[in-house]
Scaffold this active site. Structure first.
Site, PDB file in Angstrom:
ATOM      1  N   PRO A   1      -2.992   5.317   2.929  1.00 26.98           N
ATOM      2  CG  PRO A   1      -3.398   3.173   2.347  1.00 26.98           C
ATOM      3  CD  PRO A   1      -2.726   4.557   2.001  1.00 26.98           C
TER       4      PRO A   1
ATOM      5  CB  ILE B   1       5.075   5.743   0.535  1.00 26.42           C
ATOM      6  CG1 ILE B   1       4.386   7.150   0.763  1.00 26.42           C
ATOM      7  CG2 ILE B   1       6.776   5.906   0.096  1.00 26.42           C
ATOM      8  CD1 ILE B   1       4.977   7.973   1.968  1.00 26.42           C
TER       9      ILE B   1
ATOM     10  CG  ASN C   1       7.540   2.228   2.683  1.00 25.17           C
ATOM     11  OD1 ASN C   1       7.396   3.396   2.685  1.00 25.17           O
ATOM     12  ND2 ASN C   1       6.669   1.532   2.691  1.00 25.17           N
TER      13      ASN C   1
ATOM     14  CG  ASP D   1       5.638  -8.310  11.989  1.00 22.48           C
ATOM     15  OD1 ASP D   1       6.271  -7.369  11.665  1.00 22.48           O
ATOM     16  OD2 ASP D   1       4.835  -8.727  12.892  1.00 22.48           O
TER      17      ASP D   1
ATOM     18  CG  LEU E   1      -1.869  -1.123   1.589  1.00 17.14           C
ATOM     19  CD1 LEU E   1      -2.473  -0.884   2.946  1.00 17.14           C
ATOM     20  CD2 LEU E   1      -2.784  -1.278   0.521  1.00 17.14           C
TER      21      LEU E   1
ATOM     22  CE1 TYR F   1       5.327   7.425  11.729  1.00 15.63           C
ATOM     23  CE2 TYR F   1       5.562   9.532  11.784  1.00 15.63           C
ATOM     24  CZ  TYR F   1       5.683   8.390  11.159  1.00 15.63           C
ATOM     25  OH  TYR F   1       5.603   8.576   9.732  1.00 15.63           O
TER      26      TYR F   1
ATOM     27  CE  LYS G   1       8.642   6.711  10.598  1.00 18.09           C
ATOM     28  NZ  LYS G   1       8.952   5.433   9.334  1.00 18.09           N
TER      29      LYS G   1
HETATM   30  P1  NAP Z   1       0.526   2.852   4.747  1.00 21.54           P
HETATM   31  O1  NAP Z   1      -0.236   3.478   4.100  1.00 21.54           O
HETATM   32  O2  NAP Z   1       0.313   2.500   6.212  1.00 21.54           O
HETATM   33  O3  NAP Z   1       1.478   1.598   4.266  1.00 21.54           O
HETATM   34  C1  NAP Z   1       2.369   0.998   4.937  1.00 21.54           C
HETATM   35  C2  NAP Z   1       2.658  -0.425   4.764  1.00 21.54           C
HETATM   36  O4  NAP Z   1       3.360  -0.878   5.393  1.00 21.54           O
HETATM   37  C3  NAP Z   1       1.263  -1.120   4.990  1.00 21.54           C
HETATM   38  O5  NAP Z   1       0.817  -1.740   3.950  1.00 21.54           O
HETATM   39  C4  NAP Z   1       1.399  -1.600   6.339  1.00 21.54           C
HETATM   40  O6  NAP Z   1       0.378  -2.804   6.765  1.00 21.54           O
HETATM   41  C5  NAP Z   1       2.540  -2.177   6.088  1.00 21.54           C
HETATM   42  N1  NAP Z   1       3.272  -2.636   7.320  1.00 21.54           N
HETATM   43  C6  NAP Z   1       2.805  -1.930   8.704  1.00 21.54           C
HETATM   44  N2  NAP Z   1       3.689  -2.701   9.849  1.00 21.54           N
HETATM   45  C7  NAP Z   1       4.339  -3.797   9.078  1.00 21.54           C
HETATM   46  C8  NAP Z   1       4.933  -4.572   9.684  1.00 21.54           C
HETATM   47  N3  NAP Z   1       5.384  -4.976  10.876  1.00 21.54           N
HETATM   48  N4  NAP Z   1       5.654  -5.381   8.386  1.00 21.54           N
HETATM   49  C9  NAP Z   1       5.572  -5.562   7.309  1.00 21.54           C
HETATM   50  N5  NAP Z   1       4.697  -4.423   6.712  1.00 21.54           N
HETATM   51  C10 NAP Z   1       4.119  -3.453   7.504  1.00 21.54           C
HETATM   52  O7  NAP Z   1       1.829   3.897   5.111  1.00 21.54           O
HETATM   53  P2  NAP Z   1       2.788   5.145   4.239  1.00 21.54           P
HETATM   54  O8  NAP Z   1       1.908   6.453   4.656  1.00 21.54           O
HETATM   55  O9  NAP Z   1       2.722   4.790   2.935  1.00 21.54           O
HETATM   56  O10 NAP Z   1       4.220   5.340   5.002  1.00 21.54           O
HETATM   57  C11 NAP Z   1       5.209   4.490   4.380  1.00 21.54           C
HETATM   58  C12 NAP Z   1       6.399   4.862   5.445  1.00 21.54           C
HETATM   59  O11 NAP Z   1       6.462   6.246   5.103  1.00 21.54           O
HETATM   60  C13 NAP Z   1       6.217   4.918   6.810  1.00 21.54           C
HETATM   61  O12 NAP Z   1       7.516   4.470   7.171  1.00 21.54           O
HETATM   62  C14 NAP Z   1       5.840   6.092   7.332  1.00 21.54           C
HETATM   63  O13 NAP Z   1       6.186   6.294   8.693  1.00 21.54           O
HETATM   64  C15 NAP Z   1       6.566   6.965   6.479  1.00 21.54           C
HETATM   65  N6  NAP Z   1       6.048   8.193   6.294  1.00 21.54           N
HETATM   66  C16 NAP Z   1       4.680   8.471   5.607  1.00 21.54           C
HETATM   67  C17 NAP Z   1       4.396   9.725   5.636  1.00 21.54           C
HETATM   68  C18 NAP Z   1       2.720  10.037   4.996  1.00 21.54           C
HETATM   69  O14 NAP Z   1       2.500  11.229   5.145  1.00 21.54           O
HETATM   70  N7  NAP Z   1       2.187   9.051   4.491  1.00 21.54           N
HETATM   71  C19 NAP Z   1       5.046  10.952   6.073  1.00 21.54           C
HETATM   72  C20 NAP Z   1       6.184  10.723   6.621  1.00 21.54           C
HETATM   73  C21 NAP Z   1       6.867   9.419   6.680  1.00 21.54           C
HETATM   74  P3  NAP Z   1      -0.917  -2.266   7.748  1.00 21.54           P
HETATM   75  O15 NAP Z   1      -1.887  -1.334   6.885  1.00 21.54           O
HETATM   76  O16 NAP Z   1      -1.353  -3.423   8.530  1.00 21.54           O
HETATM   77  O17 NAP Z   1      -0.132  -1.187   8.681  1.00 21.54           O
END
Ligand code: NAP
Length: 252
Positions: free
Chosen positions: A192, A18, A90, A63, A16, A156, A160
Site C-alpha cells: 500500500p 511487509i 517495520n 502508534d 499491512l 524519508y 532511513k
Molecule cells: P505500508 O504498506 O504503508 O505498511 C506499513 C504499516 O505501518 C501500515 O499499516 C501503516 O499504517 C503502519 N504505520 C504507519 N505509521 C505507524 C505508526 N506511527 N505506528 C504504527 N504503525 C504505523 O508500508 P510497507 O511498504 O509495508 O513498508 C514497511 C517498511 O518497509 C517501512 O518502514 C518502509 O519505509 C520500509 N520500506 C518499504 C519499501 C517498499 O518498497 N514497500 C522499500 C523500502 C523500505 P498507515 O497505513 O496508517 O500508514
C-alpha cells in the site's frame, strides 16, 4: 517450520504490507507474534487468522511515535507470551513528495517521529526484556533510500539513513548482551505504501520496477524471508549488518 520456535516476535506496522508478511512467516515458523499497528480491523483479523492456524498471536493498537503506548504494549506482550526475543521495527511512512526547499517543518517532523523515534522507542523498551531473556534480535527496516540517494522524499531519505546507523550503533552497544541488531534495505516492494507513492508521483509500476537490475519490483515475502533469517538463530553471528534485498538496485 520452527525456525523461530519459542521466540516472542514483535512486529510493528504488522497489519499491512511487509509487516503483515513478516508476521505471517514468523508465525508459521513457530514464533508467538505481537502485532502493532494503527489499522485495528486488519490487525485484529490477522491475529485471529494466525490463531486459527494454531499460532500464538495478538494485536495491539500502537502508534510507534507514542513512547508511553510503545512501552505499555511491549510490557503487555512480554507478560502474555513470556518475554521478548525479536523486534521487527517495520512501521514507517514515506511522507509527502516535496523537495528540501518545499517541505514544512511539520512534514519533516512527522516522518522522523514515526521512522526514527518509533525505532528508538521500540528498541528502548524491548531491550530490557531481551537482556532478561539473555539475548535477542532487533531488525530495523531501513531502505535502499538509506543507502543511496534519489531525487525525491528528502525527509524519508534522512530517516532511513538514520535507521541504518542507529542499527550499527546499537549492534555495538548491546553485543555483550547477546542482542543482535541489523538493518534491512528493501528495493521497491509492491505494498500500500508504494501504491500510494506511485499515485502521488505519477510513476508507473513498470517504470519503477525497471530501476532494479532484476527488472521488476519485489514481493513482500522477499523481505519477510530475510527477516525470518535475521530473527532466527541461523544468523547468530550476524550483527551490525545491512541486508539489501533490492533486486540489485544498490549493486551499481
Ligand atoms: P505500508 O504498506 O504503508 O505498511 C506499513 C504499516 O505501518 C501500515 O499499516 C501503516 O499504517 C503502519 N504505520 C504507519 N505509521 C505507524 C505508526 N506511527 N505506528 C504504527 N504503525 C504505523 O508500508 P510497507 O511498504 O509495508 O513498508 C514497511 C517498511 O518497509 C517501512 O518502514 C518502509 O519505509 C520500509 N520500506 C518499504 C519499501 C517498499 O518498497 N514497500 C522499500 C523500502 C523500505 P498507515 O497505513 O496508517 O500508514
Amino acid at each position: 517450520m520452527n525456525r523461530v520456535k519459542g521466540k516472542t516476535c514483535i512486529v510493528t506496522g504488522a497489519a499491512l504490507g511487509i509487516g503483515r508478511a513478516c508476521a505471517e512467516r514468523l508465525a508459521e515458523e513457530g514464533g508467538a507474534v505481537a502485532l502493532f499497528d494503527l489499522h485495528d480491523a486488519e490487525g485484529e483479523a490477522l491475529a485471529a487468522a494466525l490463531r486459527a492456524k494454531g499460532a500464538r498471536a495478538r494485536y495491539w493498537h500502537v502508534d510507534v511515535s507514542n513512547e508511553a503506548r510503545v512501552k505499555a504494549a511491549i510490557d503487555e506482550a512480554a507478560a502474555e507470551f513470556g518475554g521478548v526475543h525479536v523486534l521487527v521495527n517495520n512501521a514507517g511512512i514515506s511522507g509527502s513528495i516535496k523537495l528540501t526547499h518545499e517541505i514544512t517543518e511539520a512534514e519533516w517532523d512527522q516522518v522522523q517521529a514515526v521512522n526514527v523515534k518509533g525505532v528508538l522507542f521500540c528498541a528502548k523498551h524491548a531491550i530490557p526484556h531481551m537482556k532478561k531473556a539473555g539475548g535477542g534480535s532487533i531488525i530495523n527496516l531501513s531502505s535502499i533510500y538509506g543507502l543511496v540517494g534519489a531525487p525525491d522524499v528528502p525527509a524519508y531519505h534522512a530517516s532511513k539513513g538514520a535507521v541504518r546507523l542507529m542499527s550499527k550503533t546499537d549492534a555495538l552497544c548491546y553485543a555483550a548482551d547477546r542482542i543482535r541488531v541489523n538493518s534491512v534495505h528493501p528495493g521497491f516492494i509492491w505494498t500500500p505504501m508504494v501504491e500510494h507513492h506511485l499515485q502521488a508521483s505519477g510513476a508507473t509500476r513498470e517504470a519503477v520496477g525497471s530501476l532494479h537490475p532484476l527488472g521488476h519490483m519485489g514481493e513482500v515475502d522477499d523481505i519477510a524471508w530475510g527477516i525470518v533469517y535475521l530473527a532466527s538463530d541461523e544468523s547468530k553471528f550476524v550483527t551490525g549488518a545491512e541486508l539489501a534485498i533490492d533486486g540489485g538496485y544498490t549493486a551499481r
